[in-house]
Write a protein that holds these residues in place. Structure first.
Motif, PDB file in Angstrom:
ATOM      1  N   HIS A  25     -44.647  -4.678   6.462  1.00 18.16           N
ATOM      2  CA  HIS A  25     -44.166  -3.448   6.997  1.00 18.16           C
ATOM      3  C   HIS A  25     -43.709  -4.046   8.468  1.00 18.16           C
ATOM      4  N   LEU A  26     -44.820  -4.663   8.687  1.00 17.43           N
ATOM      5  CA  LEU A  26     -44.913  -4.819  10.291  1.00 17.43           C
ATOM      6  C   LEU A  26     -44.846  -5.598  10.808  1.00 17.43           C
ATOM      7  N   GLY A  27     -44.694  -7.043  10.254  1.00 20.50           N
ATOM      8  CA  GLY A  27     -43.954  -8.076  10.342  1.00 20.50           C
ATOM      9  C   GLY A  27     -45.579  -8.672  10.705  1.00 20.50           C
ATOM     10  N   VAL A  28     -46.960  -8.912  10.684  1.00 19.26           N
ATOM     11  CA  VAL A  28     -47.939  -8.956  10.220  1.00 19.26           C
ATOM     12  C   VAL A  28     -47.956 -10.094   9.415  1.00 19.26           C
ATOM     13  N   SER A  29     -48.938 -11.206   9.735  1.00 17.20           N
ATOM     14  CA  SER A  29     -49.427 -12.269   8.622  1.00 17.20           C
ATOM     15  C   SER A  29     -50.559 -12.381   8.481  1.00 17.20           C
ATOM     16  N   ARG A  30     -51.261 -12.665   7.268  1.00 17.75           N
ATOM     17  CA  ARG A  30     -52.861 -13.457   7.219  1.00 17.75           C
ATOM     18  C   ARG A  30     -53.720 -13.634   8.099  1.00 17.75           C
ATOM     19  N   ASP A  31     -52.538 -14.853   8.195  1.00 19.95           N
ATOM     20  CA  ASP A  31     -53.082 -15.756   9.001  1.00 19.95           C
ATOM     21  C   ASP A  31     -53.482 -15.337  10.623  1.00 19.95           C
ATOM     22  N   GLU A  32     -52.385 -14.137  11.084  1.00 22.49           N
ATOM     23  CA  GLU A  32     -52.624 -13.325  11.930  1.00 22.49           C
ATOM     24  C   GLU A  32     -53.814 -13.024  12.442  1.00 22.49           C
ATOM     25  N   ILE A  33     -54.477 -11.927  11.437  1.00 17.91           N
ATOM     26  CA  ILE A  33     -55.489 -11.267  11.180  1.00 17.91           C
ATOM     27  C   ILE A  33     -56.441 -11.806  11.310  1.00 17.91           C
ATOM     28  N   GLU A  34     -56.210 -13.285  10.375  1.00 15.67           N
ATOM     29  CA  GLU A  34     -58.090 -13.901   9.879  1.00 15.67           C
ATOM     30  C   GLU A  34     -58.564 -14.561  11.608  1.00 15.67           C
ATOM     31  N   LYS A  35     -57.598 -14.941  12.333  1.00 14.15           N
ATOM     32  CA  LYS A  35     -57.544 -15.294  13.671  1.00 14.15           C
ATOM     33  C   LYS A  35     -58.157 -14.638  14.170  1.00 14.15           C
ATOM     34  N   LEU A  36     -57.446 -13.317  14.446  1.00 15.25           N
ATOM     35  CA  LEU A  36     -57.833 -11.515  14.545  1.00 15.25           C
ATOM     36  C   LEU A  36     -59.116 -12.015  14.099  1.00 15.25           C
ATOM     37  N   ARG A  37     -60.223 -11.965  12.859  1.00 11.53           N
ATOM     38  CA  ARG A  37     -61.133 -11.540  12.878  1.00 11.53           C
ATOM     39  C   ARG A  37     -61.945 -12.840  13.136  1.00 11.53           C
ATOM     40  N   LEU A  38     -61.531 -13.750  13.150  1.00 11.46           N
ATOM     41  CA  LEU A  38     -62.729 -14.893  13.903  1.00 11.46           C
ATOM     42  C   LEU A  38     -63.073 -14.597  14.934  1.00 11.46           C
ATOM     43  N   ALA A  63     -55.614 -11.954  21.165  1.00  9.67           N
ATOM     44  CA  ALA A  63     -55.570 -11.893  19.389  1.00  9.67           C
ATOM     45  C   ALA A  63     -55.365 -10.794  19.137  1.00  9.67           C
ATOM     46  N   VAL A  64     -55.542 -10.024  20.450  1.00 11.54           N
ATOM     47  CA  VAL A  64     -54.461  -8.154  19.547  1.00 11.54           C
ATOM     48  C   VAL A  64     -53.072  -7.841  20.124  1.00 11.54           C
ATOM     49  N   ARG A  65     -52.661  -7.343  18.939  1.00  8.97           N
ATOM     50  CA  ARG A  65     -50.755  -7.498  18.966  1.00  8.97           C
ATOM     51  C   ARG A  65     -50.837  -5.812  18.715  1.00  8.97           C
ATOM     52  N   ASN A  66     -50.123  -4.921  19.733  1.00 12.59           N
ATOM     53  CA  ASN A  66     -49.213  -3.911  19.789  1.00 12.59           C
ATOM     54  C   ASN A  66     -48.810  -3.976  18.567  1.00 12.59           C
ATOM     55  N   LEU A  67     -47.805  -3.469  17.708  1.00 14.34           N
ATOM     56  CA  LEU A  67     -47.621  -2.452  17.488  1.00 14.34           C
ATOM     57  C   LEU A  67     -46.120  -1.715  17.231  1.00 14.34           C
ATOM     58  N   GLY A  68     -46.449  -1.165  18.518  1.00 20.58           N
ATOM     59  CA  GLY A  68     -45.363  -0.760  18.684  1.00 20.58           C
ATOM     60  C   GLY A  68     -44.978   0.583  17.704  1.00 20.58           C
ATOM     61  N   GLU A  69     -43.447   0.957  18.423  1.00 21.94           N
ATOM     62  CA  GLU A  69     -42.836   2.777  16.943  1.00 21.94           C
ATOM     63  C   GLU A  69     -43.260   1.880  15.282  1.00 21.94           C
ATOM     64  N   PRO A  70     -42.867   0.516  15.602  1.00 21.73           N
ATOM     65  CA  PRO A  70     -43.018   1.144  13.497  1.00 21.73           C
ATOM     66  C   PRO A  70     -45.101   0.725  12.883  1.00 21.73           C
ATOM     67  N   GLY A  71     -45.789   0.537  14.201  1.00 22.97           N
ATOM     68  CA  GLY A  71     -47.009   0.466  13.781  1.00 22.97           C
ATOM     69  C   GLY A  71     -47.702   1.707  13.646  1.00 22.97           C
ATOM     70  N   ARG A  72     -46.922   2.729  14.682  1.00 20.06           N
ATOM     71  CA  ARG A  72     -47.735   3.917  14.840  1.00 20.06           C
ATOM     72  C   ARG A  72     -47.002   5.170  13.874  1.00 20.06           C
ATOM     73  N   ARG A  73     -45.987   4.892  13.661  1.00 20.24           N
ATOM     74  CA  ARG A  73     -45.054   5.711  11.890  1.00 20.24           C
ATOM     75  C   ARG A  73     -46.392   5.301  10.754  1.00 20.24           C
ATOM     76  N   ARG A  74     -47.177   4.233  11.039  1.00 16.67           N
ATOM     77  CA  ARG A  74     -47.976   3.637   9.655  1.00 16.67           C
ATOM     78  C   ARG A  74     -49.288   4.036  10.108  1.00 16.67           C
ATOM     79  N   GLY A  75     -49.146   4.764  11.296  1.00 20.59           N
ATOM     80  CA  GLY A  75     -50.601   4.722  11.534  1.00 20.59           C
ATOM     81  C   GLY A  75     -52.216   4.083  11.903  1.00 20.59           C
ATOM     82  N   ARG A  76     -50.997   2.312  12.465  1.00 21.63           N
ATOM     83  CA  ARG A  76     -51.299   1.814  12.903  1.00 21.63           C
ATOM     84  C   ARG A  76     -50.956   0.807  14.244  1.00 21.63           C
TER      85      ARG A  76
END
Length: 394
Positions: free
Chosen positions: A111-124, A148-161
Motif C-alpha cells: 500500500h505504501l510503495g516500500v520495498s523489503r529491501d528498503e526496510i532491510e537497509k534501514l534495519r542495518l 535511510a528513513v523515509r516519510n510516508l506522507g498522507e497515505p502512511g498517516r492513514r495506515r498509522g505509519r
C-alpha cells in the motif's frame, strides 16, 4: 460455562489458586511469578505492578530492578501484543509475535510503495548506530540514520505509519536484535529508548499451547485461540501432542497431570480478597468475563457506560477488579485528587476486604502514584467512572 459436574465456585477458586491469588507467594521474584502464572499484559498501565504485588507482595522497586537486570522484559509476543515476560520465555514470546511485524512489512510494500529491501537497509543502518548500553530515542535514531528513513506522507498517516522507522524497529524487535528500554525504568509510562540485543528467537506453537494450559487450564480451544491468535488448524495441531483431557460436558481442557489435583482441590472456607487490574491474567488469559461473575452481578450497569451496557456484557472490564476466590466481587478506580481507592462492592465489606483495599491503596499512592488502566487513561478521563462508583457505593 457448560456444566462439568464441578461447581462454579470450585472452578473459580481453582483458577485463582493457579494464578497465585489464594494467599500469594511472598518472596517469589518477578520472573518466577510470570513463569508460573502467565505473561502480564502491558499497555502503558499499572497492570504488571498490580499483578506482581497481588501475587508476591512485590514493590515497584523490586519489579523495576528486575526490568533493569533484564530478568523480565516487555516484549511484543502473543498476537504481536506487548506482555511482560520472564527471561526463560523471551525466545518463545518473540517467536509467538513474529508474524505481526512481517505483516507490517507486507502492508508497507502493498500500500505504501516500500520495498523489503528498503526496510532491510534501514534495519542495518539502525543496528549500526545502536549500542547495547546507551538507549537512543526514536528521534535520535532517525537523526543518526538520516535519509535511510523515509516519510510516508498522507497515505502512511492513514495506515498509522508516518515514516518507515517504526516498521524497521518492529522487525528488529521481533528478531531479537534490539529491545525497548523505558526511559525512567517504569513499565507504566510509554517513553522508550532502544539498545542493541542478541536474543535468540525460537519456539513452536505446541510449546506456546503447553505453556498456556499450565497457566490457564481448564480452558477451551477458543480460549487458547484468543490468547495466541492461532487459526483453528494451528490450535488443533498445537494441542495434538499435549496430554489434555476434557472436563465432561464442557469444552474445557486440562493437562492430565493436573486433573487429579483439580479433583482433590477444595474451595477455601474463608475469603481471600485481591485487587487486580481489569486486564489481569485471571480475566485476560481466557477473556471470558461471565465465568468470573455471578449472574446477578453480570446484570449490573458498567460505571458511566453509555447505552446502558451491563458489566457482564463487556468483553473486558472497564474498571479494575476486586476478586475473592476467583469471583469478581467488586470494581475499583484510583482517585488521584484525594489519594484513595473508590469502589463498588458486590458483597458486604468485612475486615479482610477493608484491609485488602487499604493495602492496595497504600501501594498505589506511595509507589505508583496512580493506577492507570492503559496509556491514555488519566485522572480526567476516568472522572465520570469515579463519580459513578462514589454514587453507587453510597
Amino acid at each position: 460455562m457448560a456444566n462439568s459436574g464441578i461447581p462454579t465456585a470450585k472452578l473459580r477458586a481453582w483458577w485463582a489458586h493457579r494464578q497465585w491469588l489464594d494467599g500469594g507467594r511472598p518472596g517469589a521474584s518477578p520472573a518466577e511469578v510470570l513463569a508460573a502464572t502467565g505473561w502480564a499484559r502491558s499497555v502503558g498501565g499499572t497492570a504488571p505492578y498490580l499483578g506482581l504485588f497481588a501475587r508476591a507482595g512485590l514493590d515497584r522497586a523490586a519489579v523495576d530492578a528486575a526490568v533493569a537486570a533484564v530478568q523480565v522484559h516487555e516484549l511484543p509476543s502473543a498476537r504481536g501484543c506487548t506482555y511482560v515476560l520472564p527471561a526463560s520465555d523471551y525466545a518463545l514470546g518473540l517467536a509467538a509475535g513474529a508474524a505481526v511485524p512481517e505483516s507490517d512489512v507486507a502492508m508497507a510494500g502493498k500500500h505504501l510503495g516500500v520495498s523489503r529491501d528498503e526496510i532491510e537497509k534501514l534495519r542495518l543502518a539502525i543496528s549500526q548506530v545502536l549500542s547495547e548500553t546507551d538507549p537512543l530515542a526514536p528521534s535520535a535514531i532517525r537523526a543518526a540514520v538520516g535519509d535511510a528513513v523515509r516519510n510516508l506522507g498522507e497515505p502512511g498517516r492513514r495506515r498509522g505509519r508516518t515514516t518507515t522507522l517504526p516498521i524497521a524497529l518492529g522487525l528488529l524487535q521481533a528478531r531479537g536484535l534490539i529491545r525497548r528500554v523505558p526511559v525512567n525504568g517504569r513499565l507504566d509510562q510509554q517513553r522508550y529508548g532502544y539498545v542493541g540485543w542478541d536474543q535468540p528467537v525460537h519456539g513452536s506453537a505446541a510449546e506456546l499451547a503447553e505453556r498456556y494450559f499450565s497457566w490457564a487450564a481448564p480452558a477451551s480451544i477458543g480460549h487458547l485461540r484468543w490468547f495466541t491468535g492461532f487459526t483453528a488448524a494451528t490450535a488443533k495441531a498445537a494441542t495434538a501432542p499435549l496430554d489434555l483431557v476434557a472436563l465432561p460436558g464442557t469444552d474445557l481442557l486440562i493437562p492430565a497431570e493436573l486433573r487429579s489435583e483439580l479433583d482433590e482441590f477444595t474451595v477455601p472456607g474463608t475469603p481471600s480478597y485481591t485487587l487486580l487490574a481489569g486486564i489481569d491474567g485471571l480475566h485476560l488469559l481466557h477473556r471470558d468475563l461471565a465465568r468470573l461473575l455471578d449472574p446477578a452481578d453480570a446484570e449490573r450497569p458498567s460505571p458511566a457506560a453509555k447505552g446502558g451496557r451491563s458489566f457482564g456484557g463487556e468483553a473486558d472490564p472497564q474498571s479494575h477488579l476486586v476478586v475473592d476466590r476467583g469471583r469478581i466481587v467488586g470494581i475499583w478506580e484510583y482517585d488521584t485528587e484525594v489519594g484513595e481507592i473508590v469502589h463498588q462492592l458486590f458483597v458486604p465489606a468485612d475486615e479482610a476486604l477493608r484491609e485488602a483495599v487499604a493495602r492496595t491503596e497504600t501501594f498505589v499512592r506511595d509507589q505508583l502514584g496512580d493506577a492507570r488502566g492503559f496509556s491514555l487513561d488519566s485522572p480526567k478521563s476516568r472522572a465520570p467512572k469515579i463519580a459513578a462508583l462514589r454514587a453507587r457505593s453510597r
